[in-house]
Design an enzyme around this catalytic site. Structure first.
Site, short mmCIF file in Angstrom:
data_model
loop_
_atom_site.label_atom_id
_atom_site.label_comp_id
_atom_site.label_asym_id
_atom_site.label_seq_id
_atom_site.Cartn_x
_atom_site.Cartn_y
_atom_site.Cartn_z
CG HIS A 305 -2.21 -0.85 0.79
ND1 HIS A 305 -2.33 -2.15 1.21
CD2 HIS A 305 -3.26 -0.61 0.00
CE1 HIS A 305 -3.45 -2.65 0.70
NE2 HIS A 305 -4.04 -1.73 -0.03
CD GLU A 546 -8.18 -10.13 -7.19
OE1 GLU A 546 -7.19 -9.39 -7.17
OE2 GLU A 546 -9.14 -9.99 -6.43
CG ASP A 570 -4.02 -10.38 -5.53
OD1 ASP A 570 -3.01 -10.64 -4.85
OD2 ASP A 570 -4.96 -9.69 -5.10
CB CYS A 617 -8.47 -2.43 -11.73
SG CYS A 617 -8.82 -3.98 -10.90
C1 PEP Z 1 -4.94 -6.72 -8.18
O1 PEP Z 1 -4.79 -7.73 -7.49
O2 PEP Z 1 -4.44 -6.56 -9.31
C2 PEP Z 1 -5.72 -5.58 -7.66
C3 PEP Z 1 -6.03 -4.56 -8.42
O3 PEP Z 1 -6.11 -5.61 -6.37
P1 PEP Z 1 -5.17 -5.33 -5.09
O4 PEP Z 1 -3.87 -4.77 -5.60
O5 PEP Z 1 -5.90 -4.39 -4.22
O6 PEP Z 1 -5.04 -6.71 -4.50
MG MG Z 2 -6.09 -8.13 -5.80
#
Ligand code: PEP
Ligand code: MG
Length: 659
Positions: A305, A546, A570, A617
């Site tokens: 994060h 994912e 992921d 995303c």
């Molecule tokens: C991902 O896993 O690509 C995603 C967008 O979700 P996060 O990074 O929040 O796990």
């Molecule tokens: Mg994810």
């Protein structure tokens, strides 16, 4: 005099309810105790009450002794049985929070990367860009006591000094709470710390130690460590994180005693490079981000994060340096290359000139990209590619709008949950989602339902200890097992859908039944809202792709949902079996690996064949070198950190120009 009852306080006597219970108890002259499993603690100490770890639906006994014992029993039993009586929702929603230990999971201890040269270190390239500036080392020093026993005649003065320090810390916190500018999240943190500073568990134990001849600083350190150890030993993630609160308060008292100021991110100079071993995402989010030139950390990986916050604010970052970060403690200046993951300590003249040139070129590139802010990227065949933003809080709306986001392709709702000491109420969630959708109307806003697991616990949900939290009870799996939490979020989303174009997507889907069960819950929520006369509207339901399982069943999933959004962060870690937070396997954690690219292509084919929207995303969506490939596969929506938006639009326009 005593009475037993079953506790009906939602999620038990955690900090806010404990504070409220203590406030009630302190209103009576009688001595009051709360007893659980034969253990009795004073009902006038919130720390002791929290340590009793009373959970919802457990039996407890309230014991009162004194002139107003009957009234005390009545009031306290009444609270335990019906905690919401007489409370306004606002107070509940503004509950204190401390994210220490509740936010992004610490990255696995990274193996030290090989230094390239005496003053050059290599870490994980976590947020692109170049920076050079003065080092701002954020390594809060350990505090030590005097290490000598006080003489008997010194003790009284030392107790006075200690009490004055506690008073000063409380006053400082009260002053902070009185500021209008304090956000709800910050207010919660300060209120929780003030409760501990005012609690006689800490102050009483410290005074006892001073009376025994310890100097005040040593006494506070020992008392805080003892109480923190008790919090750490409780089998409850939320209470474990309170150990950090106790240490934080102890530290503040010690600093006053020593006449020192704490190291604060508030004072970071313009353009400085922030150096830390680890830094909480929430701490970073509250720091004056506009002034930070770059971030270098011992912990963290490309999709942690901290990296996400740095990218969303366009701050270059190199993370995962491990123990090497200590070499930066005494650096005067630091140059960092967020593209290659290099950090240079006290660069020589030639390197300085090189970096200054790169920083200037990057600034020029940024300036050249601003013309793409308002561009709607279209392919030669007229198809529009939506370039949307990934954000995690309402505070990031402005950065996304400034960048020219065509809506939100991923709103990570977990930050909303991590910021609060309680699970966020339905009203609070509905307001947040409504504000988001209003800000971007008529563009769509895709809200991802709670994606959280045992690696980043949150207040109010008990996670089991798991050997492999990334393969465990997380995302949609947890939500379906906790319909009380999930339905509250779904109801809030249905309510917010009245205000604009809201879409909802489910994280970590690996089986079609997860979508079907969610639909049943959405239907239940819709019936309930209708019966209650609450305005609501339907929304498109999609899934994140994912997990490898989701890729393999994509053709079947596509028949059940309105859209796919590929989560490459992921998906890459699961396809490659390479932990996304572990710098030692960063090489394998590569979206361009043919295995991952073929999974993306399979997903796109399945979505296109079914006629549904396929978007992305994960962080790969913002990579200009990959955008053309994704678009050719059939993706029509790309969602990314706001800082990447204009360059992505440019890459799509270049494709269109090529025809
Ligand atoms: C991902 O896993 O690509 C995603 C967008 O979700 P996060 O990074 O929040 O796990
Ligand atoms: Mg994810």
């Amino acid at each position: 005099m005593e009475r037993s009852t079953i506790v009906r306080v939602h999620e038990g006597l955690h900090a806010r309810p404990a504070t409220r219970f203590v406030k009630l108890a302190k209103g009576f002259e009688s001595d009051v105790e709360l007893v659980k499993d034969g253990k009795a603690v004073s009902a006038k100490s919130s720390v002791k009450l929290m340590l009793l770890a009373v959970k919802e639906n457990q039996e407890v006994t309230v014991r009162a002794n004194g002139a107003d014992a009957i009234e005390a029993l009545e009031a306290l039993i009444g609270y335990l049985e019906n905690p919401r009586a007489g409370l306004d929702d606002e107070a509940e929603a503004q509950s204190p929070a401390n994210d220490a230990g509740q936010e992004a999971a610490p990255a696995s201890e990274p193996a030290p990367a090989a230094p390239d040269g005496a003053n050059r270190l290599r870490g994980v390239a976590a947020s692109e860009g170049f920076a050079i500036g003065p080092a701002f080392a954020h390594f809060p020093p350990d505090i030590a006591g005097q290490g000598r026993m006080l003489r008997a005649e010194e003790i009284e003065a030392e107790i006075d000094r200690f009490r004055a320090a506690v008073g000063a810390v409380q006053a400082r916190m009260d002053y902070a709470l009185a500021q209008d500018s304090l956000s709800a999240g910050d207010r919660g943190i300060v209120a929780a710390l003030r409760d501990i500073a005012a609690d006689d568990s800490l102050t009483g134990e410290a005074e006892g130690l001073i009376k025994g001849g310890n100097d005040a600083v040593s006494a506070v350190i020992t008392a805080a460590s003892n109480i923190a150890a008790e919090f750490s030993a409780v089998d409850d993630h939320y209470l474990n994180a309170r150990a950090d609160d106790v240490h934080a308060v102890g530290r503040q008292i010690c600093l006053v005693l020593l006449g020192q100021d704490d190291v604060s991110l508030e004072n970071i100079p313009e353009g400085a490079i922030l150096i830390a071993d680890d830094i909480g995402a929430w701490d970073l989010a509250r720091a004056p981000l506009k002034r930070i030139g770059g971030v270098v950390c011992g912990h963290g990986g490309a999709t942690s994060h901290i990296a996400i916050i740095a990218r969303s604010h366009g701050i270059p970052a190199v993370l995962g340096l491990g123990g090497q970060v200590n070499a930066l403690r005494t650096a005067r200046d630091v140059a960092l290359d967020g593209n290659a993951g290099h950090v240079i300590i006290d660069p020589d003249e030639a390197t300085r000139a090189d970096f200054a040139g790169r920083v200037e070129a990057a600034a020029k590139e940024r300036a050249g990209l601003t013309i793409f802010k308002t561009v709607t990227p279209k392919l030669a065949d007229g198809r529009i590619i939506e370039v949307a933003a990934n954000i995690g809080s309402l505070e990031e709306i402005e950065a996304a709008q400034e960048a020219g986001a065509m809506g939100i392709g991923l709103f990570r709702t977990e930050l909303l949950f991590m910021r609060h000491m309680h699970l966020p109420s339905e009203d609070m969630q509905a307001e947040t989602y409504a504000a988001l959708t209003k800000a971007f109307a008529p563009y769509p806003v895709i809200v991802r339902t709670l994606d959280i697991g045992g690696d980043k616990p949150i207040a109010g949900i008990e996670f089991p200890d798991e050997e492999n939290p990334f393969l465990g009870w997380r995302g949609i799996r947890m939500c379906l097992d906790r319909p009380d939490i999930f339905k509250r979020q779904l109801r809030a989303l249905l309510r917010a859908a009245v205000h604009g174009n809201i879409k909802v997507m489910l994280p970590m889907v690996s089986d079609i039944s997860e979508v079907r069960q969610t639909r049943v819950l959405i239907d239940e929520c819709t019936v309930e809202l209708k019966a209650e006369g609450v305005p609501h509207a339907s929304f498109d339901l999609g899934v994140m792709i994912e997990t490898p399982a989701a890729v393999l069943i994509a053709p079947a999933l596509a028949k059940e949902v309105a859209f796919f959004s590929i989560g490459t962060n992921d998906l890459t870690q699961y396809i490659m079996a390479a932990d996304r937070l572990n710098p030692t396997v960063a090489k394998l954690n590569d979206v361009t690996n043919p295995a991952v690219m073929s999974a993306i292509e399979m997903t796109a084919k399945a979505g296109v064949a079914a006629g549904i929207m396929v978007g992305m995303c994960g962080e790969a969506a913002g990579r200009p070198d990959l955008i053309a490939t994704f678009v050719k596969m059939g993706l029509t929506e790309l969602s990314m950190s706001p800082a990447s938006i204009q360059r992505a639009k440019k890459a799509i326009m270049a494709m269109a120009a090529e025809g």
